[in-house]
Design a protein around this motif. Structure first.
Motif, mmCIF file in Angstrom:
data_model
loop_
_atom_site.group_PDB
_atom_site.id
_atom_site.type_symbol
_atom_site.label_atom_id
_atom_site.label_comp_id
_atom_site.label_asym_id
_atom_site.label_seq_id
_atom_site.Cartn_x
_atom_site.Cartn_y
_atom_site.Cartn_z
ATOM 1 N N VAL A 68 -1.801 3.550 -11.817
ATOM 2 C CA VAL A 68 -2.261 2.157 -11.872
ATOM 3 C C VAL A 68 -3.754 2.051 -12.140
ATOM 4 O O VAL A 68 -4.222 1.040 -12.674
ATOM 5 C CB VAL A 68 -1.872 1.375 -10.594
ATOM 6 C CG1 VAL A 68 -0.371 1.358 -10.414
ATOM 7 C CG2 VAL A 68 -2.567 1.929 -9.368
ATOM 8 N N ARG A 69 -4.518 3.079 -11.805
ATOM 9 C CA ARG A 69 -5.941 3.056 -12.144
ATOM 10 C C ARG A 69 -6.132 3.001 -13.655
ATOM 11 O O ARG A 69 -7.138 2.498 -14.138
ATOM 12 C CB ARG A 69 -6.639 4.292 -11.573
ATOM 13 C CG ARG A 69 -6.990 4.183 -10.104
ATOM 14 C CD ARG A 69 -7.610 5.463 -9.607
ATOM 15 N NE ARG A 69 -8.076 5.310 -8.228
ATOM 16 C CZ ARG A 69 -8.495 6.329 -7.479
ATOM 17 N NH1 ARG A 69 -8.510 7.566 -7.975
ATOM 18 N NH2 ARG A 69 -8.893 6.127 -6.251
ATOM 19 N N LEU B 272 2.310 1.602 -3.563
ATOM 20 C CA LEU B 272 1.362 1.848 -4.638
ATOM 21 C C LEU B 272 0.564 3.141 -4.473
ATOM 22 O O LEU B 272 0.099 3.709 -5.467
ATOM 23 C CB LEU B 272 0.378 0.683 -4.753
ATOM 24 C CG LEU B 272 0.861 -0.573 -5.455
ATOM 25 C CD1 LEU B 272 -0.232 -1.636 -5.436
ATOM 26 C CD2 LEU B 272 1.269 -0.284 -6.897
ATOM 27 N N LYS B 273 0.398 3.610 -3.253
ATOM 28 C CA LYS B 273 -0.441 4.788 -3.028
ATOM 29 C C LYS B 273 0.008 5.994 -3.848
ATOM 30 O O LYS B 273 -0.830 6.673 -4.458
ATOM 31 C CB LYS B 273 -0.481 5.137 -1.536
ATOM 32 C CG LYS B 273 -1.519 6.195 -1.196
ATOM 33 C CD LYS B 273 -1.617 6.395 0.304
ATOM 34 C CE LYS B 273 -2.676 7.456 0.627
ATOM 35 N NZ LYS B 273 -2.807 7.655 2.099
ATOM 36 N N SER C 255 -11.449 -3.691 -9.305
ATOM 37 C CA SER C 255 -10.950 -2.349 -9.576
ATOM 38 C C SER C 255 -9.480 -2.462 -9.982
ATOM 39 O O SER C 255 -8.770 -3.406 -9.602
ATOM 40 C CB SER C 255 -11.072 -1.458 -8.336
ATOM 41 O OG SER C 255 -10.116 -1.817 -7.356
ATOM 42 N N PHE D 122 -6.920 -0.642 -9.097
ATOM 43 C CA PHE D 122 -5.997 -0.517 -7.968
ATOM 44 C C PHE D 122 -5.948 -1.803 -7.155
ATOM 45 O O PHE D 122 -4.870 -2.233 -6.729
ATOM 46 C CB PHE D 122 -6.395 0.655 -7.073
ATOM 47 C CG PHE D 122 -5.402 0.919 -5.974
ATOM 48 C CD1 PHE D 122 -4.228 1.608 -6.230
ATOM 49 C CD2 PHE D 122 -5.643 0.460 -4.686
ATOM 50 C CE1 PHE D 122 -3.306 1.845 -5.222
ATOM 51 C CE2 PHE D 122 -4.722 0.694 -3.669
ATOM 52 C CZ PHE D 122 -3.548 1.389 -3.936
ATOM 53 N N ASN D 123 -7.091 -2.446 -6.942
ATOM 54 C CA ASN D 123 -7.113 -3.692 -6.176
ATOM 55 C C ASN D 123 -6.366 -4.805 -6.902
ATOM 56 O O ASN D 123 -5.718 -5.648 -6.268
ATOM 57 C CB ASN D 123 -8.537 -4.129 -5.883
ATOM 58 C CG ASN D 123 -9.167 -3.341 -4.760
ATOM 59 O OD1 ASN D 123 -8.483 -2.647 -4.018
ATOM 60 N ND2 ASN D 123 -10.481 -3.415 -4.633
ATOM 61 N N LEU E 230 -2.730 -4.127 -6.383
ATOM 62 C CA LEU E 230 -2.412 -4.492 -5.003
ATOM 63 C C LEU E 230 -2.259 -6.002 -4.862
ATOM 64 O O LEU E 230 -1.304 -6.497 -4.261
ATOM 65 C CB LEU E 230 -3.519 -3.975 -4.083
ATOM 66 C CG LEU E 230 -3.313 -4.109 -2.573
ATOM 67 C CD1 LEU E 230 -2.202 -3.198 -2.116
ATOM 68 C CD2 LEU E 230 -4.606 -3.775 -1.844
ATOM 69 N N MET F 249 0.830 -1.196 0.000
ATOM 70 C CA MET F 249 0.000 0.000 0.000
ATOM 71 C C MET F 249 0.869 1.251 0.000
ATOM 72 O O MET F 249 0.587 2.211 -0.735
ATOM 73 C CB MET F 249 -0.929 0.005 1.213
ATOM 74 C CG MET F 249 -2.144 -0.868 1.066
ATOM 75 S SD MET F 249 -3.310 -0.265 -0.197
ATOM 76 C CE MET F 249 -3.861 1.256 0.579
ATOM 77 N N LYS G 205 -1.256 5.724 -7.498
ATOM 78 C CA LYS G 205 -2.676 5.388 -7.670
ATOM 79 C C LYS G 205 -3.236 5.914 -8.985
ATOM 80 O O LYS G 205 -3.969 5.202 -9.687
ATOM 81 C CB LYS G 205 -3.484 5.936 -6.494
ATOM 82 C CG LYS G 205 -4.953 5.547 -6.543
ATOM 83 C CD LYS G 205 -5.692 5.992 -5.287
ATOM 84 C CE LYS G 205 -5.309 5.158 -4.097
ATOM 85 N NZ LYS G 205 -6.154 5.470 -2.910
#
Length: 217
Positions: free
Chosen positions: A66-67, A59-60, A80, A82-83, A86, A56, A63
């Motif tokens: 990666v979206r 990756l934050k 999603s 992002f998930n 992750l 997290m 964001k």
């Protein structure tokens, strides 16, 4: 209090007892509220929590990227973007034994897609930044000469990410990433990926570890 969105037979938004209703991708979804547990947490659970925190944290700051770069891969999985990023990175990029878990940057990825990616990548610190070269593989199926390349740098010295969107095209085969003077010559992790001009399709990201110059050690 919950609100019925489509009458008594429709979905609801809000909290009802031990569940919460909400909209996700135009679907009515409910999930249970977390239950408090008084049992001591196992080492496996503690390891999982540490791994999640590590991924997290990494990756934050990415964001927004990666979206977009995991969107195509995530659609078929009903996740999603992002998930999915992750999940993949937590599974592949965490190494070591709890409580000494770390990230293996060679397995870390910031993009997932079918477009042919970067190959034969070389890096070198130069006076005004990091020079990056790659092979022109635009003759491969689905690759285009005008596919745009984006790079990101992670700095150990500053614990910070730096972004270089649409820095060059596949056929140019090189560029120099301009950075602040105090970044030049330091140890960094480089990630790069190609994206079609309209952004519909991306490649898997490519990683390079860039060592510090001798005078920075």
């Amino acid at each position: 209090m919950a609100i019925l969105t489509n009458g008594p037979n429709g979905g609801f938004s809000g909290k009802v007892g031990s569940v919460v209703g909400y909209k996700w991708k135009n679907k009515d979804v409910i999930r249970g509220l977390p239950r408090k547990s008084h049992k001591p947490r196992s080492e496996a659970r503690l390891a999982n929590e540490q791994a999640m925190k590590l991924i997290m944290k990494s990756l934050k700051p990415l964001k927004i990227i990666v979206r977009r770069t995991f969107r195509q891969a995530a659609e078929s999985l009903n996740m999603s973007a992002f998930n999915l990023a992750l999940s993949i990175n937590k599974k592949l990029a965490i190494v070591g034994e709890y409580p000494e878990l770390t990230i293996d940057w060679s397995q870390f990825t910031i993009s997932k897609g079918p477009l042919p990616g970067l190959t034969q990548v070389t890096t070198a610190w130069v006076g005004d930044g990091l020079k990056v070269t790659w092979n022109d593989n635009s003759s491969e199926p689905d690759a285009g000469r005008d596919d745009q390349v984006t790079f990101t740098l992670y700095s150990y010295k500053f614990d910070h990410w730096f972004f270089f969107p649409n820095e060059a095209t596949r056929s140019t085969t090189q560029c120099t990433l301009s950075v602040e003077d105090d970044w030049v010559g330091t140890e960094v992790e480089l990630f790069g990926f190609f994206m079609t001009f309209g952004g519909e399709t991306v490649s898997d990201s490519h990683h390079c570890h860039v060592t510090a110059l001798v005078n920075e050690l």
